[in-house]
Design an enzyme around this catalytic site. Structure first.
Site, PDB file in Angstrom:
ATOM      1  N   GLU A 330       0.823  -1.223   0.000  1.00 26.84           N
ATOM      2  CA  GLU A 330       0.000   0.000   0.000  1.00 26.84           C
ATOM      3  C   GLU A 330       0.852   1.266   0.000  1.00 26.84           C
ATOM      4  O   GLU A 330       0.550   2.257   0.660  1.00 26.84           O
ATOM      5  CB  GLU A 330      -0.992  -0.035   1.167  1.00 26.84           C
ATOM      6  CG  GLU A 330      -1.953  -1.209   1.046  1.00 26.84           C
ATOM      7  CD  GLU A 330      -2.969  -1.326   2.178  1.00 26.84           C
ATOM      8  OE1 GLU A 330      -2.903  -0.535   3.135  1.00 26.84           O
ATOM      9  OE2 GLU A 330      -3.825  -2.226   2.094  1.00 26.84           O
ATOM     10  N   GLU A 433      -6.237  -9.898  -3.221  1.00 27.54           N
ATOM     11  CA  GLU A 433      -7.063  -9.931  -2.004  1.00 27.54           C
ATOM     12  C   GLU A 433      -8.540  -9.755  -2.363  1.00 27.54           C
ATOM     13  O   GLU A 433      -9.236  -8.920  -1.786  1.00 27.54           O
ATOM     14  CB  GLU A 433      -6.620  -8.827  -1.031  1.00 27.54           C
ATOM     15  CG  GLU A 433      -5.172  -8.894  -0.625  1.00 27.54           C
ATOM     16  CD  GLU A 433      -4.757  -7.756   0.302  1.00 27.54           C
ATOM     17  OE1 GLU A 433      -5.645  -7.171   0.977  1.00 27.54           O
ATOM     18  OE2 GLU A 433      -3.554  -7.445   0.364  1.00 27.54           O
TER      19      GLU A 433
END
Length: 561
Positions: A330, A433
C-alpha cells in the site's frame, strides 16, 4: 456493434501507448461512440462550458483540432457534453488530454441526477497528449454531464478524441466468453489408432485435469491449524494460498528483538503438506497504523537497523518457499518508511528483496486501482508512475503488480480499462485480495468480477481474501461455521469447477478416430479405451499452455490402443 477490446485501436505492438505520451492523439475508440463531435473537427459543436471556464477551439501546426478550457476558477470548471445514460448499460470511456503547462492529474466525471461517477484518471502534461481510459455504470437511467476535473486550477485543460460507447450485458458477456476461449483455452484433437495406424471409431476418450493452468487461490489464517473441517474444505478446493496476517511484521516481532515465527512456520508446513503454493504477504506495510507498536518511536538510524533486520530475517527464513512477496504494501496510499527514511526507501527494499531471494518475484500491492475509480491516489496512472519511480531510482530486478480488489460493486468497464492500462508495463499482474462487501448483490457481483478478471489476458492469478474465523471473515466469507458453502462459496466452486474440469470430460471418437475439445490451460491425462471391452486402453499426458500464434492454438496427437 464494435468488439469490446482492451486495445481496440491499438496493434499488438502498441500496448505501451496506453500509458505513454503522444505528439498527436489517436483516433477515438469506437469512432467516438455516442459522443457528438469527438475529434473537434466541427468547431465546438456539442460542447459547452461546465462552470465558468472559457472554451476555445484550438488547432496545432499539423492540423490537429482540439478543445481548450481556460480561466478555470474551480477544479471542476471545464468542458461538458450531456448524455442520456441507461442503468442497464456498461459504458467504456476514453479521451486524450493535455494541460497548458507542467503536469496535472485530471479526472473524467459524469454528473448524474443523484451522483458523481468518476470514469477514470490520467496525469496530463504540457506539449504532449496522454490517454485517459476508463468506464462507468450508473445506478439510475437519465441525463448525465461529462466534465473534466483537476485540482490544479492554474492549468488549461485540452481534450481531443473523446469516446463514450455503451454495451449491453449480453454483449459484454459475449466478449468475455470470446476472450476466455482465446486467452485461457486451447483446442485439443486426439486421434485413436490401432497398432497399424488405422483410425478407431467409437473409442471412449476420458480427459482429466491434473493441475490447473490458472491459479485461483484463497487466503488462510492460523485457525486452519487446529480445525480439520476447515483443512478439508480448503484443501479440496485450492492449490494456492496467502496468509492473512501471520507473516506481517506486527505478527512476527511484537516486541523489538523478539521474533516468533512459530505460527507462520506451521502454516508453511501445512500448505506444503497439501501441495499448496504460497504468496508472501507482506514484508513491510506503509500504513502507520499497522506498524509494530515499538517501531514508530525509533530514531532514523534505529529504524534502518530494524528494517534491515526484518527484511533479511523473514525473507531468508522462507527463501525459495514463496512464489511472490508483497515487499512494500500500500505504498501508493501511505509512505511511513519513505517519510522516515527518505524517498528512496522503497527502492532499497526491492533491491534487498531481490538480493535475498532472487527466485521469488517481489510485488507492489495496493487497493482501489481496479475497484474504486474515485480514488486518484492509486489510479492506474499513479501505479505506473510508482513503477517508473522504482526503475528511475535504479531497481532493475523482477517486479509484479498486486491489485487487492476489495470491491463494493461491479464496475466492469472500469476494471477492464484499468487492467488494460497497467498491462502496458508488461509485468505480471495478480489480483491478490479479492472480496466483495456484504449486501444483497454480493454473490452476483463476485461472479461478475471473477469472470471479468479471468477473461483478461493480463491477469495471471487471483487470490480470494476469505480466510475463515469463527467470529467472521474480513469482509466476505465463503462458508458458514460448519463449512457449508454460502452463496459466495457456491460462486467460487462454480468458477473453480470450470477451471479444473472437476467432473472430467468424456466422449467418443468419430468415424475417423478423432475426438476434439476446447480445454482450459493446464496439465491433463487422457485415457482412450478401445470400443471392444477386451482390448487395451492407453493413457497419454499432455500440457496445454498459452500460444500467441492463432494457427498453433490446436494441439493434435495420436494415441495407440
Amino acid at each position: 456493434m464494435p468488439p469490446i477490446s482492451e486495445g481496440s485501436r491499438f496493434t499488438k505492438e502498441e500496448p505501451s501507448m496506453l500509458s505513454s505520451y503522444q505528439a498527436k492523439p489517436h483516433e477515438p475508440q469506437y469512432g467516438g461512440g455516442i459522443v457528438i463531435n469527438p475529434e473537434l473537427n466541427d468547431g465546438l459543436k456539442g460542447w459547452t462550458t461546465f462552470g465558468e471556464a472559457i472554451l476555445d477551439h484550438g488547432e496545432s501546426h499539423d492540423g490537429n483540432k482540439y478543445i481548450v478550457a481556460s480561466n478555470r476558477k474551480q477544479s471542476f470548471h471545464s468542458l461538458t457534453q450531456k448524455f442520456d445514460l441507461e442503468k442497464e448499460k456498461l459504458y467504456t470511456f476514453s479521451a486524450w488530454l493535455q494541460v497548458s503547462h507542467g503536469n496535472a492529474d485530471v479526472a473524467a466525471i459524469f454528473k448524474t441526477e443523484n451522483s458523481y461517477e468518476t470514469a477514470g484518471w490520467v496525469t496530463a502534461q504540457k506539449g504532449c497528449w496522454s490517454m485517459l481510459k476508463g468506464g462507468l455504470v450508473v445506478n439510475t437511467s437519465g441525463p448525465a454531464q461529462l466534465y473534466f476535473e483537476s485540482n490544479n486550477t492554474e492549468v488549461d485543460i485540452l481534450a481531443d478524441s473523446i469516446s463514450l460507447q455503451p454495451f449491453t450485458h449480453e454483449e459484454w458477456n459475449s466478449h468475455q466468453d470470446q476472450s476466455i476461449e482465446k486467452v485461457r483455452k486451447r483446442r485439443v484433437k486426439i486421434q485413436a489408432v490401432d497398432q497399424q495406424g488405422r483410425p478407431i471409431s467409437n473409442a471412449t476418450v476420458s480427459v482429466k485435469l491434473t493441475r490447473p493452468g490458472f491459479p485461483l487461490g484463497c487466503a488462510i489464517n492460523q485457525n486452519i491449524l487446529r480445525n480439520p473441517a476447515y483443512q478439508n474444505w480448503f484443501s479440496s478446493r485450492f492449490k494456492y494460498t496467502v496468509f492473512e496476517n501471520e507473516l506481517k511484521w506486527y505478527s512476527t516481532e511484537k516486541s523489538r528483538g523478539s521474533e516468533d515465527y512459530s505460527v507462520s512456520d506451521a502454516l508453511i508446513q501445512f500448505a506444503k503438506s497439501r501441495g499448496v503454493s504460497i504468496r508472501g504477504h507482506n514484508v513491510f506495510w506503509e500504513d502507520p497504523r499497522f506498524e509494530p507498536s515499538w517501531v514508530s518511536g525509533l530514531s532514523s538510524n534505529d529504524l534502518w537497523a530494524a528494517v534491515n533486520k526484518r527484511i533479511y530475517s523473514v525473507m531468508s527464513r522462507y527463501r525459495g518457499q514463496l512464489f511472490h512477496w508483497d515487499v512494500s504494501n500500500e505504498n501508493l496510499h501511505f509512505n511511513f518508511f519513505e517519510s522516515r527514511l527518505g524517498f528512496r526507501a522503497s527502492t532499497t527494499f526491492y533491491q534487498k528483496a531481490n538480493q535475498i531471494d532472487g527466485r521469488t518475484t517481489p510485488f507492489l500491492n495496493d487497493y482501489n486501482t481496479i475497484e474504486e475509480s474515485r480514488d486518484g491516489a492509486s489510479s492506474p496512472a499513479k501505479y505506473l508512475q510508482k513503477i517508473n519511480q522504482l526503475r528511475r531510482e535504479g531497481y532493475r530486478g523482477p517486479l509484479g503488480i498486486g491489485l487487492e480488489g476489495h470491491f463494493t460493486y461491479a464496475n466492469l468497464p472500469y476494471i477492464r480499462s484499468a487492467i488494460d492500462t497497467l498491462a502496458s508495463a508488461r509485468l505480471p499482474i495478480w489480483v491478490t485480495e479479492l472480496d466483495v462487501s456484504a449486501g444483497p448483490n454480493q454473490a452476483a457481483y463476485l461472479e461478475q468480477i471473477l469472470r471479468e478478471l479471468h477473461s483478461h489476458n493480463a491477469i495471471q492469478g487471483i487470490m480470494i481474501w476469505s480466510a475463515w474465523s469463527p467470529q467472521g471473515c474480513y469482509r466476505m466469507c465463503l462458508t458458514d461455521n460448519n463449512f457449508r458453502n454460502l452463496a459466495t462459496g457456491n460462486v467460487v466452486d462454480k468458477i473453480r469447477s470450470q477451471l479444473t474440469l472437476t467432473d472430467g470430460l468424456q466422449g467418443t471418437t468419430d468415424s475417423n478416430g478423432f475426438f476434439e475439445a476446447s480445454l482450459y490451460h493446464g496439465e491433463y491425462e487422457a485415457i482412450v479405451s478401445h470400443p471392444e471391452e477386451d482390448k487395451i486402453s492407453n493413457l497419454q499426458k499432455f500440457n496445454l499452455v498459452p500460444n500467441k500464434e492463432e494457427a498453433q492454438n490446436m494441439l493434435s496427437f495420436k494415441i495407440i490402443v
